[in-house]
Every structure is written in C-alpha cells, then in structure tokens.
Design an enzyme around this catalytic site. Structure first.
Site, short mmCIF file in Angstrom:
data_model
loop_
_atom_site.label_atom_id
_atom_site.label_comp_id
_atom_site.label_asym_id
_atom_site.label_seq_id
_atom_site.Cartn_x
_atom_site.Cartn_y
_atom_site.Cartn_z
N HIS A 114 0.80 -1.24 0.00
CA HIS A 114 0.00 0.00 0.00
C HIS A 114 0.83 1.28 0.00
CE1 HIS A 114 0.94 -0.21 4.27
NE2 HIS A 114 0.67 1.06 4.33
C1 UD1 Z 1 -2.03 5.36 6.09
C2 UD1 Z 1 -0.71 5.83 6.72
C3 UD1 Z 1 0.36 4.76 6.55
C4 UD1 Z 1 -0.12 3.42 7.08
C5 UD1 Z 1 -1.44 3.07 6.37
C6 UD1 Z 1 -2.01 1.77 6.84
C7 UD1 Z 1 -0.25 8.26 6.67
C8 UD1 Z 1 0.56 9.30 6.02
N1 UD1 Z 1 -0.20 7.03 6.08
O1 UD1 Z 1 -1.79 5.22 4.69
O2 UD1 Z 1 1.49 5.13 7.30
O3 UD1 Z 1 0.84 2.43 6.80
O4 UD1 Z 1 -2.38 4.12 6.65
O5 UD1 Z 1 -3.16 1.45 6.10
O6 UD1 Z 1 -0.89 8.50 7.66
N2 UD1 Z 1 -9.24 4.54 2.08
C9 UD1 Z 1 -10.43 3.86 2.04
N3 UD1 Z 1 -10.98 3.48 3.24
C10 UD1 Z 1 -10.41 3.76 4.44
C11 UD1 Z 1 -9.20 4.46 4.46
C12 UD1 Z 1 -8.62 4.84 3.27
O7 UD1 Z 1 -10.99 3.61 0.98
O8 UD1 Z 1 -10.96 3.37 5.48
C13 UD1 Z 1 -8.63 4.94 0.79
C14 UD1 Z 1 -8.96 6.35 0.38
O9 UD1 Z 1 -9.06 6.39 -1.02
C15 UD1 Z 1 -7.76 7.13 0.80
C16 UD1 Z 1 -6.64 6.13 0.59
O10 UD1 Z 1 -7.21 4.87 0.93
O11 UD1 Z 1 -7.59 8.30 0.06
C17 UD1 Z 1 -5.43 6.38 1.42
O12 UD1 Z 1 -5.77 6.49 2.80
P1 UD1 Z 1 -4.84 7.35 3.80
O13 UD1 Z 1 -5.32 7.24 5.19
O14 UD1 Z 1 -4.70 8.74 3.24
O15 UD1 Z 1 -3.44 6.67 3.64
P2 UD1 Z 1 -3.00 5.13 3.68
O16 UD1 Z 1 -2.45 4.80 2.35
O17 UD1 Z 1 -4.10 4.26 4.23
#
Ligand code: UD1
Length: 379
Positions: free
Chosen positions: A213
């Site tokens: 991811h």
């Molecule tokens: C975040 C953390 C990362 C951690 C990861 C674990 C930061 C900078 N990054 O990254 O360190 O390893 O979480 O998962 O804080 N999304 C969904 N559903 C959710 C959450 C996210 O669909 O419940 C999708 C959304 O499109 C979102 C994307 O995932 O834009 C990224 O989510 P985000 O929390 O921004 O970063 P992660 O890649 O999950």
C-alpha cells in the site's frame, strides 16, 4: 491523571489496545485512588471502512472511542490540518494531563502538534524509528512528532541512537520494547483458532501472503507493474494471497493491471490453493494474523508486518529499499528487496528452496512494553 489517547488509522489500533489494557491493569492494582489513570480515546477517523477500523475495535476488545472526529481521506495537508483543528477542540474541553500518540500516521503528528501548542505533555509510542527516506510521509511524521514530544518510548536500541543523534536529551528517551508485539502475543492463541486458512482452501506453509500500500509502490504505474510481474512469476511456484488495501485496489484498476490478479469477492469459502495471485478484501486483525502465521513467507511494504514476521519466525521480503525497523534485518527474518522484479523473485526462490536465515526475537519484544510505558508515566 487524565490521558487522551489518539488513534486514527489501521496500524494505530493494535498499538493503542495494549496501552489501554495496561491502564486498566494499573487502575485495578491501585491502593491510592489519586493515582488512577482516566483514559479518553479519540478516533480521528483517518480510516473509516469497517475492515480498516471497526473490526479492529471488536477483535482487539478496544472500548468504543469517547469521540470520533470523522476526518476521513484527503491530501496530507487537508487530513493533518483538519485533525489538528478538531483535536484541539477536544483537548480544550477535556484538559488532559498528557496526550499519547502512537506510530507514524498523519493522526500521530496532528495529535502531537495540537497538544504541544496547548502546553500539554506528549508521549510518543514507537519513537526514534528512521528510514532516512524523507519521501515517505511517515518519516516526516516521525521526525516532527519526536522533536516535540516529552516522552519518547522506543521499541529497539536503534531508536535511542537516532534520537540522541538528533540532539534529543537522553532523559526523555525510554527503551520499552514494542507495543505491536504486545498485541501479537496477547492475541496469538485466538488467531490460531480462526478458520480463514481452511476456509480459503489453503494449507499451512503452502502459500505466500502479500500486502502492498505504500504510495511509492502503488501510486506509480511503473513501480506497481514491476512488482506485479514478480508476483506473477512467484505465483507459478506458490499461491499468493493478497488482502488488498483500498488505495492499491484503485491503482490496479486505474493502471489496467487487474488481469494479473484473480479477484475474489465476498467471504465465502474458496479454493485458493492454485497458482495465482488471489486478491481478497482487507482482513481483520485475527484473520490476518492466522494467514501470516501459516504462510511459507510474507511479502510486504508495511512497517508493522516486518516486526510481526520476525516474532513469528516467518521469512519476510520487504518491498522497499529502506526500513525504519533495521533490527528486523539484523536480528529477524526480514530482507529488503525494493520493487526490483528480479530481486523479488530471486529472494522468494531462496525461501522456497529452504535457504533462509533463522531469526531471533529482539530484546524486550516480550509482550510487556505497554506495562513499562504506564509504569513510567504513572511515577
Ligand atoms: C495510512 C498511513 C500509513 C499506514 C497506512 C495503513 C499516513 C501518512 N499514512 O496510509 O502510514 O501504513 O495508513 O493502512 O498517515 N481509504 C479507504 N478506506 C479507508 C481508508 C482509506 O478507501 O478506510 C482509501 C482512500 O481512497 C484514501 C486512501 O485509501 O484516500 C489512502 O488512505 P490514507 O489514510 O490517506 O493513507 P493510507 O495509504 O491508508
């Protein structure tokens, strides 16, 4: 003593759970009421899907958050900025004596910043880890959170060294071990009783587990393609099970790579014991742990999984060029392979051919890190 704990994203929940358990134990053993610790849990809402958040609360027996901020997704500035604004409101109302933040996600930095500007002491759990790669958003979160925290609880001695090199006074640094390992050891028996491996038609030691991811790996078509080609080759030797993060699922579709994966919808039993990369929904904590414990090897770009595989003595290929957890390489089962197709395949074949190092469990990764933290904080 009132302590606000802040959690927002999936890897926070298994770090917060042992701390709350240690607070409850501390309170239960108390003779003096004045030393009681009153926890107040903030969920920032950075992660919000059931399988990214609520399932962890249920399986880890976490209390429901005292407040849910509903921040959701966004750019780094949006997510971090909104979280600071909302956490500040809660801190002004609750007036805690201390704020605990864990890990390195955006909720970690935002919570620490909101607290320190209100002159509330901050404790950072999992302090001192450094990948020395400032392109990683987590590295920026780690550096800044550590710079403004009052208690720095490190999981391994490299953390202490990094903090000292950055000029942080030694009196603020405490080597306590790894709270993620606390959760792992606490839940290992429960995970062993799950049925996910047999439900998916898998056999112990006869499949590989994958997570992916990191923005560097999944947001750029070229890098994701290089990894995908390696996975295709590896899957000719051993089935690959891939609980897929929503960010990665979007990229696979967008870059036209879905033909490389066998997408499995729903949770019904399947026979995945065949040569393909099987893409399944993200799993909860216990199912994922059972999948990891029984895998021949795990491939990942996560931070925590490097630690968990070291404790479980499962070979781990980390699909990154750097790690903030070097002890999993020097003492554990981990090897860095980046996103280089050839290197990933070569190292996987070594494991399949039985040529892998045996790891040892690092000092203080014994399931008692959270208790040490609460002992220090309650002095
Ligand atoms: C975040 C953390 C990362 C951690 C990861 C674990 C930061 C900078 N990054 O990254 O360190 O390893 O979480 O998962 O804080 N999304 C969904 N559903 C959710 C959450 C996210 O669909 O419940 C999708 C959304 O499109 C979102 C994307 O995932 O834009 C990224 O989510 P985000 O929390 O921004 O970063 P992660 O890649 O999950």
């Amino acid at each position: 003593m009132k302590i606000v704990l802040i959690a927002g994203a999936r890897p926070n929940f298994m770090k917060i759970a042992p701390i709350i358990r240690a607070i409850n134990k501390h309170n239960a053993q108390l003779k003096q009421k004045s030393k009681r610790i009153e926890p107040f849990l903030i969920h920032t809402g950075q992660h919000y899907d059931y399988e990214m958040s609520q399932i962890f609360f249920e399986e880890l027996k976490l209390p429901q958050p005292d407040i849910h901020l509903g921040i959701g997704s966004g750019t780094h500035a949006e997510q971090t900025g909104k979280t600071i604004i909302e956490v500040e409101k809660v801190l002004l109302q609750e007036k805690p004596d201390l704020v605990i933040v864990v890990g390195d996600v955006n909720a970690t930095l935002a919570g620490a910043l909101a607290a320190v500007k209100l002159h509330i002491p901050v404790a950072h759990v999992e302090a001192g880890l450094r990948s020395f790669d400032r392109r990683m958003p987590e590295e920026i979160n780690r550096l800044l959170t550590d710079a403004i925290s009052d208690y720095l609880f490190t999981p391994s001695p490299d953390g202490n060294d990094n903090l000292k090199n950055e000029g942080i006074p030694e009196g603020k640094i405490f080597l306590v071990g790894d709270v993620m390992v606390d959760s792992l050891l606490h839940n290992q028996d429960k995970a062993a009783q799950r049925r996910i491996v047999s439900q998916l038609g898998l056999k112990k030691g006869k499949y590989s587990l994958l997570t992916l991811h990191r923005p560097d790996n999944v947001d750029e078509k070229e890098n994701l393609t290089k990894i995908t080609l390696a996975l295709k080759e590896i899957s000719q030797r051993i089935p690959v099970i891939f609980p897929c993060h929503p960010r990665t699922r979007k990229s696979i579709n967008q870059f036209g790579l879905s033909d490389f994966f066998k997408v499995i919808e729903g949770d019904n039993p399947h026979n995945l014991n065949n040569n393909a990369v099987h893409l399944v929904n993200p799993r909860g904590y216990l199912d994922f742990m059972q999948l990891m414990m029984n895998s021949k090897f795990t491939m990942t770009d996560s931070g925590g999984i490097q630690e968990e595989t070291t404790v479980l003595d499962i070979p781990c290929l980390t699909l990154r060029d750097t790690t903030e957890r070097p002890i999993t390489i020097t003492e554990g089962t981990n090897v860095l392979v980046g996103n280089d197709t050839h290197k990933i395949v070569t190292e996987a074949i070594k494991i399949l051919d039985g040529k892998w190092k045996k790891g040892t469990r690092p000092h203080l990764w014994d399931g008692k890190a959270a208790e040490r933290i609460i002992e220090i904080l309650s002095k």
